[in-house]
Design an enzyme around this catalytic site. Structure first.
Site, short mmCIF file in Angstrom:
data_model
loop_
_atom_site.label_atom_id
_atom_site.label_comp_id
_atom_site.label_asym_id
_atom_site.label_seq_id
_atom_site.Cartn_x
_atom_site.Cartn_y
_atom_site.Cartn_z
N LYS A 13 -0.62 0.86 -3.95
CA LYS A 13 0.03 -0.47 -3.85
C LYS A 13 -0.86 -1.56 -4.43
CE LYS A 13 0.40 -0.73 0.67
NZ LYS A 13 -0.21 0.51 1.12
N ARG A 84 4.63 -4.13 7.66
CA ARG A 84 4.14 -2.82 8.12
C ARG A 84 4.83 -2.37 9.39
NH1 ARG A 84 -1.05 -3.02 5.27
NH2 ARG A 84 -2.08 -1.03 5.41
N ARG A 118 -12.11 6.23 -3.44
CA ARG A 118 -11.74 4.88 -3.88
C ARG A 118 -12.93 3.93 -3.78
NH1 ARG A 118 -6.47 1.98 -1.55
NH2 ARG A 118 -7.51 2.02 0.47
N ARG A 151 -14.76 0.51 0.91
CA ARG A 151 -14.29 -0.17 2.11
C ARG A 151 -14.73 0.60 3.34
NH1 ARG A 151 -7.94 -1.29 1.18
NH2 ARG A 151 -7.97 -0.62 3.34
N ARG A 162 -5.01 5.77 9.83
CA ARG A 162 -4.13 4.82 9.13
C ARG A 162 -2.83 5.51 8.70
NH1 ARG A 162 -8.28 3.18 4.84
NH2 ARG A 162 -6.61 2.08 3.80
P1 AMP Z 1 -4.70 -2.43 3.42
O1 AMP Z 1 -5.72 -3.11 2.61
O2 AMP Z 1 -3.29 -2.84 3.09
O3 AMP Z 1 -4.86 -0.92 3.45
O4 AMP Z 1 -4.92 -2.93 4.94
C1 AMP Z 1 -6.13 -2.67 5.61
C2 AMP Z 1 -5.96 -2.89 7.11
O5 AMP Z 1 -5.58 -4.26 7.35
C3 AMP Z 1 -4.87 -2.07 7.78
O6 AMP Z 1 -5.34 -0.78 8.13
C4 AMP Z 1 -4.56 -2.92 9.00
O7 AMP Z 1 -5.57 -2.79 9.99
C5 AMP Z 1 -4.67 -4.34 8.46
N1 AMP Z 1 -3.38 -4.86 7.94
C6 AMP Z 1 -3.07 -5.13 6.63
N2 AMP Z 1 -1.82 -5.61 6.52
C7 AMP Z 1 -1.32 -5.64 7.78
C8 AMP Z 1 -0.05 -6.02 8.33
N3 AMP Z 1 0.95 -6.44 7.55
N4 AMP Z 1 0.11 -5.91 9.67
C9 AMP Z 1 -0.88 -5.47 10.46
N5 AMP Z 1 -2.10 -5.09 10.02
C10 AMP Z 1 -2.32 -5.17 8.69
#
Ligand code: AMP
Length: 204
Positions: A13, A84, A118, A151, A162
């Site tokens: 994404k 989400r 990554r 990360r 996740r």
């Molecule tokens: P990402 O970078 O999209 O993989 O997001 C990393 C982490 O941020 C996720 O594992 C969640 O802990 C948090 N996170 C990101 N977007 C959301 C969202 N829309 N709602 C809740 N938690 C989020």
């Protein structure tokens, strides 16, 4: 134009959002990036956010929307990482009308392998993969020449957590959007995934 990119963690994404935002002149809004920015602040709240992120759990809908609203332009953006949960999808529907909702579909086995390899540029957010999308110089961002980072939540244990959050909380969002959802095969090479998306919005 307003686009939502859905998909499991590691589906690409962020990579696609970056490419599309440049090609189409849209603002890339990653809620994960916004939350990671929050963790850099030295406040009790930021420590709590970091703990939740490091466990691979989701942040509360209220807090995510508070941050989203501070960063959402009136038009021309790509949302990466939101919604989400079904409640987030409903909150978003109440706020704006999204033009295209894409699901970048990738099987779990692909994802674990992808995520542990990554790496990310801490400056521009560009994403690399040490096996499939290597930086030209081993450890540096091709554009910013700063050392790439991994990360904190990109390790196998957290990835599995996740993925389970994704299956439990985010997959119901796919049903919620069913009639509007455009499925994209995310196991293809990066350029092909981009082409699939562009063809659906008639921008090839
Ligand atoms: P990402 O970078 O999209 O993989 O997001 C990393 C982490 O941020 C996720 O594992 C969640 O802990 C948090 N996170 C990101 N977007 C959301 C969202 N829309 N709602 C809740 N938690 C989020």
């Amino acid at each position: 134009m307003k686009i939502v990119l859905l998909g499991p963690p590691g589906s690409g994404k962020g990579t696609q959002a970056k490419i599309l935002s440049e090609k189409l002149g849209l603002k890339h809004i990653s809620t994960g990036d916004l939350l990671r920015e929050e963790t850099k602040k030295e406040t009790p709240l930021s420590k709590k956010i970091k703990e939740i992120l490091d466990e691979g759990k989701l942040i509360s809908d209220e807090f995510v929307f508070e941050i989203l609203k501070q960063n959402l332009p009136s038009d021309n953006y790509i949302l990466d990482g939101l919604p989400r949960t079904v409640s987030q999808a409903k909150m978003l529907d109440d706020m704006v009308k999204i033009d295209f909702i894409f699901l970048i579909d990738v099987e779990d086995e692909f994802i674990v392998e992808r995520i542990v390899n990554r790496r990310m540029c801490p400056k521009c957010g560009r994403i690399y993969n040490l096996k499939t999308n290597k930086p030209k110089n081993d450890t540096l961002c091709d554009v910013c020449s700063v050392p790439l980072i991994q990360r904190d939540d990109d390790n196998e244990e957290v990835v599995r957590k996740r993925l389970s959050e994704y299956h439990n909380q985010t997959e119901p969002v796919l049903d919620y959007y069913s009639s509007r959802l455009i499925r994209i095969d995310g196991e293809k090479p990066i350029e092909e995934v981009t082409q699939q998306i562009l063809s659906k919005i008639n921008r090839l």
